[in-house]
Write an enzyme that holds these catalytic residues in place. Sequence first.
Site, PDB file in Angstrom:
ATOM      1  N   CYS A   1       1.215  -1.406   0.079  1.00 12.52           N
ATOM      2  CA  CYS A   1      -0.069  -0.281   0.279  1.00 12.52           C
ATOM      3  C   CYS A   1       0.625   1.380  -0.169  1.00 12.52           C
ATOM      4  O   CYS A   1       0.160   2.425  -1.013  1.00 12.52           O
ATOM      5  CB  CYS A   1      -1.225  -0.068   1.058  1.00 12.52           C
ATOM      6  SG  CYS A   1      -1.332  -2.198   2.391  1.00 12.52           S
TER       7      CYS A   1
ATOM      8  N   ARG B   1       6.600 -11.609   5.651  1.00  7.16           N
ATOM      9  CA  ARG B   1       5.777 -10.807   6.858  1.00  7.16           C
ATOM     10  C   ARG B   1       6.397 -12.646   7.949  1.00  7.16           C
ATOM     11  O   ARG B   1       6.342 -13.595   7.683  1.00  7.16           O
ATOM     12  CB  ARG B   1       4.314 -11.010   6.314  1.00  7.16           C
ATOM     13  CG  ARG B   1       3.987 -10.123   5.940  1.00  7.16           C
ATOM     14  CD  ARG B   1       2.149 -10.252   5.768  1.00  7.16           C
ATOM     15  NE  ARG B   1       1.822  -9.401   5.429  1.00  7.16           N
ATOM     16  CZ  ARG B   1       0.603  -9.419   4.885  1.00  7.16           C
ATOM     17  NH1 ARG B   1      -0.330  -9.494   5.417  1.00  7.16           N
ATOM     18  NH2 ARG B   1       0.238  -8.165   4.279  1.00  7.16           N
TER      19      ARG B   1
ATOM     20  N   ASP C   1      -2.215  -7.424  -5.414  1.00 11.43           N
ATOM     21  CA  ASP C   1      -2.456  -6.390  -4.632  1.00 11.43           C
ATOM     22  C   ASP C   1      -3.633  -4.718  -5.086  1.00 11.43           C
ATOM     23  O   ASP C   1      -2.980  -3.912  -7.045  1.00 11.43           O
ATOM     24  CB  ASP C   1      -1.210  -5.309  -4.015  1.00 11.43           C
ATOM     25  CG  ASP C   1      -1.362  -5.427  -2.985  1.00 11.43           C
ATOM     26  OD1 ASP C   1      -3.063  -5.748  -2.147  1.00 11.43           O
ATOM     27  OD2 ASP C   1      -0.737  -4.818  -1.642  1.00 11.43           O
TER      28      ASP C   1
ATOM     29  N   HIS D   1      -8.446  -0.936  -0.667  1.00  8.99           N
ATOM     30  CA  HIS D   1      -7.640  -1.527  -1.111  1.00  8.99           C
ATOM     31  C   HIS D   1      -8.368  -2.648  -1.403  1.00  8.99           C
ATOM     32  O   HIS D   1      -9.669  -3.284  -0.703  1.00  8.99           O
ATOM     33  CB  HIS D   1      -6.319  -1.926   0.413  1.00  8.99           C
ATOM     34  CG  HIS D   1      -6.360  -1.308   1.350  1.00  8.99           C
ATOM     35  ND1 HIS D   1      -4.730  -1.238   1.153  1.00  8.99           N
ATOM     36  CD2 HIS D   1      -6.548   0.310   1.855  1.00  8.99           C
ATOM     37  CE1 HIS D   1      -4.642  -0.113   2.530  1.00  8.99           C
ATOM     38  NE2 HIS D   1      -5.544   0.391   2.632  1.00  8.99           N
TER      39      HIS D   1
END
Length: 653
Positions: free
Chosen positions: A351, A380, A400, A529
């Site tokens: 983002c 992550r 995304d 998003h």
Amino acid sequence: MVRVLLPDGSARDLPDGADAAALAASIGRRLARDAVIATSDGAEVDLCTPLADGATVEIVTAGSERGLHTLRHSTAHVLAQAVLGLYPGATFAIGPPVADGFYYDFELPGGATFSDEDLERIEARMREIIAADQPFVRREIDATEALEVFADHPYKREIIERVSTADAEADADLAGEAGGDGRVSCYANGEGFVDLCLGPHVPSTGRLGHFALQRVAGAYWRGDSDRPMLQRIYGTAWASAADLKAHLHRLAEAARRDHRRLARELDLVSWPEELGPGLAVWHPKGALVRHLMEDYSRRRHAEGGYEFVYTPHLAKSNLWETSGHLDFYAESMYPPMELDGAAYYPKPMNCPFHVMIYRSGQRSYRDLPLRLFELGAVYRYELSGAVHGLLRSRGFTQDDSHIFATGEQVASELASLLDFVLSVLRAFGFDDFQAKLSTRPARKAVGSVEMWDHATEGLRAALESADLDYVTDPGGGAFYGPKIDVDVTDAIGRAWQLSTLQVDFNLPERFDLYYTAPDGQRRRPVMIHRALFGSVERFFGVLLEHYAGAFPTWLAPVQASVLPVAADHAAYAAEVAGALRAAGLRVEVMASDEPLGRRVRSAKLQKIPYVLVVGASDVAAGTVGVNPRAAETERDVPLATLTARMLAEAAPR
């Protein structure tokens, strides 16, 4: 007399001191048989609890959600009773019901562990306890007496000490085991077995029996790696033998479909130890399926008015400070690399990079909505115990999208986005959807109430326009905006949370984004998003389990395998394969150096959609023998007919 009100508004008059069991019996023999607990003015109580005059009472049966919770909780107590009876010196911690079952944590003398043979022995002892039909008897005692009762059980003593002090308020999981206000509740059954429990329980152990012990795992006490490692026994319990059998069948089917096993058997993906947990390498066949998924996604996004972007894999710490990730997400980020006097973090999300693209120039209302799309790799840090193949990885690729829109555009954009999401999910074979709408949290939330209400109603309108079943999660939204989560149901009835639409008022504020409105004023855009697959890896894993490895023809890495009956037919087999490849199909030839039956079985095990056998008659007639994956074998099929059929199947739905 005691007058009891029923949820339907009717009333029953019962003798003084009557309990819920008597109420159930007064209504009907079947209800009395199926009853496990009751609620009195909303509070759960044992069936033997005397009813208060004027109370509103509901009888809870075994097959209901509350009833199953009670069955599983009671079965967990029988498990503890069996273990402590069979293993002198053993102690126990907690044993709650969980989804589809229960567990109990134990510590055996000398650090011993349970084996599969132990589980068989424990289960046999549990069945003896159930056959004895021992009543569950509730007692409430003060903490001092409780500490004496559980003098030999340090984990129970810790629970008692915590729930009898102010610590209980911050320890709801332990408080649920015992009670509060300086007193604890216990349940006794059999000859001397007592356990801490808030209850309620079924009336007696004879009400149980449809259960199975499943496995043993290690579990740190209170989830703290600095505390002792306990032995956790998992089990499942149901209201009937048929329900138990159906659940065990679902578990066996889920094990058969486990994507990690299928990935190895079908040569798709592997997880070399040298890479570390949660990091996969894609083999040629798996990479081909992934390529097909990603290409389909790119095509649909291009048709939907998205603009493609690429962003780097890491960024300096100041980006993550501005975005807020280092404040609220640092534990899930990989540690930084120190270079050129700056700290660089691998990105956990795409983002902020897309925000940088928006902020790279002045934006007008004429530029909006701006739809950016990226297949962006993120990293992550998941705990090694939480990593699960492709379904929970440390490195993965998100499909995304970030949409920047005016406030007035949000509702229509959300409706369009949801239609897009459902259309793509259907193309991959999913037709059963459920959604959750999460709304403004009560305490911490950025943006005005009006903005939240407008965005929430836009999400709700999108769900209703799509005629999608949904539940509302009041206050369940993130602090920065409301969202929709879309679950799909797979071939064996499991729900998978895949797609998300998230409205964000926070990042535009943090990064001071604006656009020029028609009146020349600077206004803040709304950011949406949207992850459709969620992650490419996880979506692939879900697809692999949904299809049990038998991908539809359009996604299968090999769509047809041509098998010559003998070496004399090899040239014709190559000709058939060449014609199919020329039509755009993915074909292999299995040479005749092994018996035909063995080659057919091998192709079937690889879950190839079409196994084509060619012999002398096919060479003469220009035909093939067709052995489809999910249909009857056909002989003498013209090659042109087969090609047309396969091409029709080779296009996404």
